[in-house]
Every structure is written in structure tokens, then in C-alpha cells.
Design a protein around this motif. Structure first.
Motif, mmCIF file in Angstrom:
data_model
loop_
_atom_site.group_PDB
_atom_site.id
_atom_site.type_symbol
_atom_site.label_atom_id
_atom_site.label_comp_id
_atom_site.label_asym_id
_atom_site.label_seq_id
_atom_site.Cartn_x
_atom_site.Cartn_y
_atom_site.Cartn_z
ATOM 1 N N ALA A 49 0.840 -1.210 -0.016
ATOM 2 C CA ALA A 49 0.005 0.103 -0.100
ATOM 3 C C ALA A 49 0.951 1.243 0.043
ATOM 4 C CB ALA A 49 -1.053 -0.099 1.125
ATOM 5 N N ALA A 50 2.096 1.099 -0.180
ATOM 6 C CA ALA A 50 2.908 2.410 -0.201
ATOM 7 C C ALA A 50 2.933 3.026 -1.556
ATOM 8 C CB ALA A 50 4.589 1.800 -0.075
ATOM 9 N N ILE A 51 2.931 4.487 -1.234
ATOM 10 C CA ILE A 51 2.575 5.181 -2.569
ATOM 11 C C ILE A 51 4.111 6.047 -3.049
ATOM 12 C CG2 ILE A 51 1.655 7.320 -3.465
ATOM 13 C CD1 ILE A 51 -0.805 6.661 -1.926
ATOM 14 N N ALA A 52 4.669 5.505 -4.075
ATOM 15 C CA ALA A 52 6.026 5.944 -4.488
ATOM 16 C C ALA A 52 6.004 7.241 -5.241
ATOM 17 C CB ALA A 52 6.516 4.805 -5.140
ATOM 18 N N LEU B 51 -3.695 7.938 -10.043
ATOM 19 C CA LEU B 51 -4.248 6.803 -10.367
ATOM 20 C C LEU B 51 -5.148 6.387 -9.519
ATOM 21 C CD1 LEU B 51 -4.721 5.217 -13.062
ATOM 22 C CD2 LEU B 51 -2.731 3.983 -12.560
ATOM 23 N N ALA B 52 -4.472 5.755 -8.214
ATOM 24 C CA ALA B 52 -5.362 5.430 -7.290
ATOM 25 C C ALA B 52 -6.487 6.200 -6.875
ATOM 26 C CB ALA B 52 -4.358 5.061 -5.771
ATOM 27 N N GLY B 53 -6.338 7.363 -6.688
ATOM 28 C CA GLY B 53 -7.333 8.427 -6.653
ATOM 29 C C GLY B 53 -8.651 8.274 -7.374
ATOM 30 N N ASP C 232 -8.688 9.165 3.085
ATOM 31 C CA ASP C 232 -8.264 8.346 4.310
ATOM 32 C C ASP C 232 -7.227 7.093 3.876
ATOM 33 O OD1 ASP C 232 -7.711 7.117 6.617
ATOM 34 O OD2 ASP C 232 -9.606 7.110 7.683
ATOM 35 N N SER C 233 -5.966 7.170 4.229
ATOM 36 C CA SER C 233 -5.063 6.103 3.543
ATOM 37 C C SER C 233 -5.419 4.772 4.337
ATOM 38 C CB SER C 233 -3.796 6.590 4.036
ATOM 39 O OG SER C 233 -3.403 6.837 5.287
ATOM 40 N N ASN C 234 -6.279 4.862 5.639
ATOM 41 C CA ASN C 234 -6.819 3.706 6.210
ATOM 42 C C ASN C 234 -7.837 2.762 5.883
ATOM 43 O OD1 ASN C 234 -4.422 3.663 8.165
ATOM 44 N ND2 ASN C 234 -5.525 5.498 9.289
ATOM 45 N N ARG C 235 -8.322 3.469 4.689
ATOM 46 C CA ARG C 235 -9.615 2.884 4.192
ATOM 47 C C ARG C 235 -9.237 1.705 3.204
ATOM 48 N NH1 ARG C 235 -13.742 7.619 2.467
ATOM 49 N NH2 ARG C 235 -14.076 8.835 4.184
ATOM 50 N N ALA D 182 -7.493 0.250 -4.084
ATOM 51 C CA ALA D 182 -7.105 1.105 -5.226
ATOM 52 C C ALA D 182 -5.893 1.191 -5.589
ATOM 53 C CB ALA D 182 -7.834 2.253 -4.991
ATOM 54 N N ILE D 183 -4.973 1.577 -4.457
ATOM 55 C CA ILE D 183 -3.460 1.470 -4.678
ATOM 56 C C ILE D 183 -2.902 0.400 -5.383
ATOM 57 C CG2 ILE D 183 -1.069 1.688 -3.246
ATOM 58 C CD1 ILE D 183 -2.747 3.568 -1.534
ATOM 59 N N ALA D 184 -3.260 -0.871 -4.695
ATOM 60 C CA ALA D 184 -2.889 -2.174 -5.323
ATOM 61 C C ALA D 184 -3.233 -2.118 -6.986
ATOM 62 C CB ALA D 184 -3.363 -3.458 -4.499
#
Length: 212
Positions: A89-92, A99-101, A157-160, A166-168
Motif C-alpha cells: 500500500a506504499a505510494i511511491a 491513478l489510485a485516487g 483516508d489512507s486507512n480505508r 485502489a493503490i494495489a
């Protein structure tokens, strides 16, 4: 003149004649010495033979070694679910964030294939020459996505769990780790609307229809 006197006279004349000959003509030995030319011996150069070191040895060619195995360009997954589960789930970078948004706001309730199709639409646009060439430029382009306000993506919220998914999915799309379920699609809309686009329909996944 007596016989004795005559003999003496002849002897004297013979002696005188002999002396004259000795002083005016070289002797035989002298003639030989002057006429003899001692030539230097002729020396013929000898080309040295090439040294011999024994029988010629055969040239030993190196034995080719087996080529190192080439690693596959990416990890193979058995399913889209496995591909998504393998991502963290890290955003680089900003491209991944944008894209995740877009996936989260446009397709968070969709199956993974539908979320991936939305992500691929955005990536396809960057390569089409008809839209901005970077992911954030496509997502934030005026009038394209309703969740964008004033050129910005709302905070999430990054914990959702939906956002982590979505990030994955975004990572799978950017890495082309799974086949695009809506090949070459550049547009999509929800099923409940009918914009009447004169485009080619390429897929219907979840609540969205995709076109090119």
C-alpha cells in the motif's frame, strides 16, 4: 793469346754477362710472386633453420558455457486477485497517487476487473496523443472526471480498505501485471446514463461500459 788466356777471357765475359742478366730481368720466382693474386674465400650466408620445439600442439577451443537464464520481465500471477494481493500500500510517486485516487472515486464499489479497466483507460489516454501524456494530467484534465475540483483530487483516508485496494490495483495497472480487461478503451460511463456516444464498445464490466 794463349789458350789459357783465351779461356780466362771467355770466363770473365760469361760472368759479366750473367751479372747483367741478373740486374735487368726479374727471376722466375719474382715473376710468380708478382703475378699471383690471393683471392679472399667467398662466404655464402647460411639461412638459420627455424628452431624446432617438438610436434605442433592442437589449438584447444574453450568450451562454451551455458547462458545464464533470463529472468521473466515481471511476476506471473494465477489471477487478478493474486496480482492485487501481491502489491503493498506504499505510494511511491504522484502518478500512483493520482491513478489510485481516480480508481477509488470512480470504481471503488466495482469488481477488481472493473477497477483495473478504469485504471487502464487513464493509462491508455497518456499514450493516445489525444490527452495529456502523464497520469496526473489525464486525471486532472478539466471536465473529464467529476470528482476533481479546481484541478485537485480530494484527500482520502489512507486507512480505508477501498483506498488500499485502489493503490494495489493502480500498481498492477502501471506494471502491466495483468491483462487489460477493456483493450484500447479511452472512455467509460455508468450503465444508468446513455450519452449516445458514437464510439466502439469494447467491454461492459460491473457498472461501467467502456469504449474506444
Amino acid at each position: 793469346m794463349t789458350v789459357l788466356q783465351r779461356a780466362a777471357t771467355i770466363a770473365a765475359m760469361s760472368f759479366a754477362l750473367a751479372g747483367l742478366i741478373g740486374t735487368s730481368s726479374p727471376g722466375l720466382a719474382t715473376e710468380i710472386d708478382r703475378g699471383t693474386v690471393i683471392a679472399s674465400p667467398i662466404v655464402t650466408p647460411v639461412t638459420p633453420l627455424a628452431p624446432t620445439f617438438g610436434p605442433a600442439r592442437p589449438v584447444v577451443q574453450p568450451i562454451p558455457t551455458a547462458a545464464a537464464p533470463v529472468e521473466a520481465a515481471g511476476t506471473a500471477f494465477d489471477s487478478l486477485d493474486a496480482a492485487v494481493a501481491a502489491q503493498d500500500a506504499a505510494i511511491a510517486d504522484d502518478a500512483l497517487r493520482c491513478l489510485a485516487g481516480a480508481i477509488y472515486f470512480e470504481a471503488k464499489g466495482e469488481p477488481l476487473s472493473g477497477q483495473l479497466a478504469v485504471a487502464d483507460v487513464i493509462i491508455n489516454r497518456t499514450k493516445s496523443g489525444r490527452f495529456p501524456e502523464d497520469v496526473c494530467g489525464v486525471v486532472k484534465q478539466h471536465g473529464q472526471f467529476s470528482f476533481v475540483h479546481g484541478g485537485s483530487i480530494p484527500s482520502i483516508d489512507s486507512n480505508r480498505a477501498g483506498y488500499r485496494t485502489a493503490i494495489a490495483v493502480a500498481k498492477v495497472a502501471l506494471r502491466a501485471a495483468w491483462e487489460n480487461p477493456a483493450t484500447d478503451a479511452l472512455f467509460f460511463h455508468a450503465r444508468q446514463v446513455a450519452p449516445g456516444w458514437g464510439m466502439i464498445k469494447v467491454a461492459a464490466i460491473g457498472n461501467h461500459i467502456f469504449y474506444r
